[in-house]
Each structure stands twice: as C-alpha cells, then as structure tokens.
Write a protein that holds these residues in place. Structure first.
Motif, PDB file in Angstrom:
ATOM      1  N   ILE A 218       0.857  -1.174   0.000  1.00  0.00           N
ATOM      2  CA  ILE A 218       0.000   0.000   0.000  1.00  0.00           C
ATOM      3  C   ILE A 218       0.899   1.232   0.000  1.00  0.00           C
ATOM      4  O   ILE A 218       2.058   1.168   0.401  1.00  0.00           O
ATOM      5  N   SER A 219       0.361   2.362  -0.479  1.00  0.00           N
ATOM      6  CA  SER A 219       1.177   3.568  -0.540  1.00  0.00           C
ATOM      7  C   SER A 219       0.379   4.774  -0.064  1.00  0.00           C
ATOM      8  O   SER A 219      -0.861   4.801  -0.136  1.00  0.00           O
ATOM      9  N   SER A 220       1.119   5.757   0.411  1.00  0.00           N
ATOM     10  CA  SER A 220       0.525   7.021   0.829  1.00  0.00           C
ATOM     11  C   SER A 220       1.617   8.080   0.720  1.00  0.00           C
ATOM     12  O   SER A 220       2.707   7.807   0.222  1.00  0.00           O
ATOM     13  N   GLU A 221       1.323   9.283   1.191  1.00  0.00           N
ATOM     14  CA  GLU A 221       2.314  10.341   1.140  1.00  0.00           C
ATOM     15  C   GLU A 221       2.590  10.880   2.531  1.00  0.00           C
ATOM     16  O   GLU A 221       1.790  10.729   3.447  1.00  0.00           O
ATOM     17  N   GLY A 222       3.756  11.496   2.689  1.00  0.00           N
ATOM     18  CA  GLY A 222       4.136  12.090   3.950  1.00  0.00           C
ATOM     19  C   GLY A 222       5.239  13.099   3.732  1.00  0.00           C
ATOM     20  O   GLY A 222       5.708  13.300   2.603  1.00  0.00           O
ATOM     21  N   GLN A 223       5.652  13.729   4.835  1.00  0.00           N
ATOM     22  CA  GLN A 223       6.708  14.736   4.766  1.00  0.00           C
ATOM     23  C   GLN A 223       7.982  14.189   5.378  1.00  0.00           C
ATOM     24  O   GLN A 223       7.991  13.749   6.524  1.00  0.00           O
ATOM     25  N   ALA A 224       9.061  14.227   4.612  1.00  0.00           N
ATOM     26  CA  ALA A 224      10.343  13.731   5.108  1.00  0.00           C
ATOM     27  C   ALA A 224      10.860  14.650   6.203  1.00  0.00           C
ATOM     28  O   ALA A 224      10.818  15.878   6.077  1.00  0.00           O
ATOM     29  N   LEU A 225      11.344  14.068   7.281  1.00  0.00           N
ATOM     30  CA  LEU A 225      11.891  14.831   8.406  1.00  0.00           C
ATOM     31  C   LEU A 225      13.410  14.944   8.333  1.00  0.00           C
ATOM     32  O   LEU A 225      14.034  15.487   9.248  1.00  0.00           O
ATOM     33  N   GLY A 226      13.995  14.454   7.239  1.00  0.00           N
ATOM     34  CA  GLY A 226      15.441  14.545   7.052  1.00  0.00           C
ATOM     35  C   GLY A 226      15.784  14.163   5.629  1.00  0.00           C
ATOM     36  O   GLY A 226      14.913  13.734   4.854  1.00  0.00           O
ATOM     37  N   PRO A 227      17.042  14.316   5.237  1.00  0.00           N
ATOM     38  CA  PRO A 227      17.434  13.955   3.867  1.00  0.00           C
ATOM     39  C   PRO A 227      17.324  12.462   3.634  1.00  0.00           C
ATOM     40  O   PRO A 227      17.575  11.651   4.529  1.00  0.00           O
ATOM     41  N   GLY A 228      16.937  12.088   2.413  1.00  0.00           N
ATOM     42  CA  GLY A 228      16.804  10.672   2.053  1.00  0.00           C
ATOM     43  C   GLY A 228      18.042  10.184   1.338  1.00  0.00           C
ATOM     44  O   GLY A 228      18.199  10.391   0.135  1.00  0.00           O
ATOM     45  N   LEU A 229      18.960   9.542   2.076  1.00  0.00           N
ATOM     46  CA  LEU A 229      20.182   8.992   1.506  1.00  0.00           C
ATOM     47  C   LEU A 229      19.963   7.531   1.143  1.00  0.00           C
ATOM     48  O   LEU A 229      19.355   6.782   1.913  1.00  0.00           O
ATOM     49  N   GLU A 230      20.439   7.149   0.002  1.00  0.00           N
ATOM     50  CA  GLU A 230      20.211   5.813  -0.546  1.00  0.00           C
ATOM     51  C   GLU A 230      20.507   4.706   0.465  1.00  0.00           C
ATOM     52  O   GLU A 230      21.593   4.632   1.032  1.00  0.00           O
ATOM     53  N   GLY A 231      19.494   3.864   0.698  1.00  0.00           N
ATOM     54  CA  GLY A 231      19.672   2.709   1.564  1.00  0.00           C
ATOM     55  C   GLY A 231      19.690   3.011   3.050  1.00  0.00           C
ATOM     56  O   GLY A 231      19.856   2.093   3.854  1.00  0.00           O
ATOM     57  N   GLN A 232      19.491   4.277   3.418  1.00  0.00           N
ATOM     58  CA  GLN A 232      19.538   4.635   4.833  1.00  0.00           C
ATOM     59  C   GLN A 232      18.147   4.931   5.377  1.00  0.00           C
ATOM     60  O   GLN A 232      17.218   5.267   4.635  1.00  0.00           O
TER      61      GLN A 232
END
Length: 258
Positions: A218-232
């Motif tokens: 399932i999918s939804s949306e949200g707000q990232a609270l930090g940078p999205g680094l690959e695999g982290q």
C-alpha cells in the motif's frame, strides 16, 4: 595449498548468508575434508554414507533456494590451507565444526574443528579461501575519483564476488550516471562502496511511502523529516501526525516493512 572446484560447494558457499552457520559448515566440511586428508591423520573419518547423503541433499536445497531451477551459479574455487605437518591428532569418533566469532564464511576465512567424542579432546583451526567467480562490471581503464560513469568506462569480466564483503555491481543500469568516490585501476571490479551515496530527497520534501507486507503493498504520502540517503533510514510524518521510519529507495520514495 589444494584447489578444489565443486558445483555443490559453490551453491552452499553462495547461500552462506541465508543458512545458519552450523548448517553451512556441515555442507562445507562434508565437501572439503576428503581433500584435506586430516581425518586420516586423526585416525578416523567423520563421513558415513548416511551423512554424505544428508550433505548432498542440503547442498541441493541450498542451490535451489538461492539460484532457482534455471539459474547458473558462479564458478567456485576453494583453496584449503594445509595443517601443520607437526600436528598429530588423536582418533576421534565425532568431530564438530564451528564458525569462530566474527569470521566471514566467504573469501579468506577459517573454520574450527573440535573433537567432542574421543579419548582426547582437541580443537584446531583450518584456513580456507572460497572464491566465487562470475561476470561483473570492471573498470575499462584507470578511473579517478569523481568520474561520472558512462558505458565507455565499464566492461564485463570475471571477478571474485567474495574478494570483499562489499557487493559487486553486475548490471550497467545500476552504475551509469553514478559518481565514483574512489579511484579504480583498470580491471578493478566495481562495487557498491566505490560509488557515492545518492540523495533522493531533502528534509521537508513530500515523499511517497510504500508499505509492504506478505503478498501486498500500500502507498501514501508524507513529509520527510530529514534527507533521504540511498539505503539509509529516514523518518517521515504522515497526515495524522504519526511518524514512521523507512528506507530511502528512490526519488522521493521510502519503503516501510510491515
């Protein structure tokens, strides 16, 4: 040193990360010990016909689990270190293999052997090197750090997958357009750690959250609270204020396991 090539051993070794250490060691020792000759020096042989059959079935199961019915496994090369010629082992009715703490069961490694049923208990270490040769990407020439990879920079060659814990990259689409964070000499295998980590989004960006479970997603949306680094791992806040943690896997995308 003695080199041994065996398809069953290959499959068992390649499956090591999915098998419990004791199960993997049973497969490995059953295939290696006849070539080493230490059992004869010890005055006993741990391989009964029944045990040999069990080992063969375990190796076949490991191969099917990892490679599937149609997949072709890499070529395996096993190099068994020699025991000291001064070593004299007492006869033993039952030898127990074990993986010493912190030892990686691929590449240059060692296994422990201890006698648990015999007139004299002993414990020895046997060095082994397991190489897994397969086609993968290598540098076509000297590539300095900071190079943005193109098709011209790479070619296919047979490499030892087990030479480093860092996974080798075998598919061009996983490398093209990526930036090297360290230099590669001509012929060096391209591995995941050779590439700069990608940042898929910034803190505050709206991201798609994909939650996966057995047989559904399932999918939804949200707000990232930090940078999205690959695999982290990154935290994201959804509409009801709840904060979830997931893995950054793509452009403005995180995956959450349920």
């Amino acid at each position: 040193m003695l080199a041994v090539t065996d398809n069953a051993l290959l499959c068992a070794a390649r499956a090591a990360h999915r098998l419990p250490p004791r199960r993997w060691l049973g497969i490995l020792l059953g295939l290696l010990l006849p070539a080493v000759g230490w059992a004869q020096a010890a005055g006993s042989s741990p391989l009964t016909d029944a045990l040999r059959g069990d080992i063969e079935r375990m190796a076949q199961t490991a191969a099917a689990t990892v490679w599937g019915a149609q997949a072709t496994p890499p070529r395996t090369e096993v190099i068994v270190g020699a025991l000291s010629p001064q070593l004299r082992l007492a006869p033993c009715q039952q030898v127990q293999p074990y993986l010493p703490p912190g030892v990686r069961p691929l590449g240059r490694s060692r296994i422990g052997l201890r006698c648990i049923e015999g007139p004299s208990r002993w414990n020895i270490s046997l060095p082994v090197t397991i190489k897994l040769w397969a086609q993968s990407l290598v540098a076509s020439r000297l590539l300095p750090a900071g190079t943005v990879l193109t098709q011209d920079h790479l070619r296919q060659a047979e490499v030892d997958l087990a030479a480093r814990p860092d996974p080798a990259i075998g598919e061009a689409q996983l490398a093209l357009g990526r930036t090297l964070q360290r230099s590669l000499a001509a012929g060096d295998a391209l591995r995941r750690g050779d590439l700069k980590t990608r940042q898929f989004f910034n803190g505050g960006d709206t991201v798609r959250i994909v939650a996966q479970g057995p047989g559904y997603a399932i999918s939804s949306e949200g707000q990232a609270l930090g940078p999205g680094l690959e695999g982290q791992t990154v935290r994201v806040r959804i509409d009801n204020g709840r904060v979830l943690s997931g893995i950054a896997t793509g452009e403005r995308r995180i995956e959450v396991a349920l």
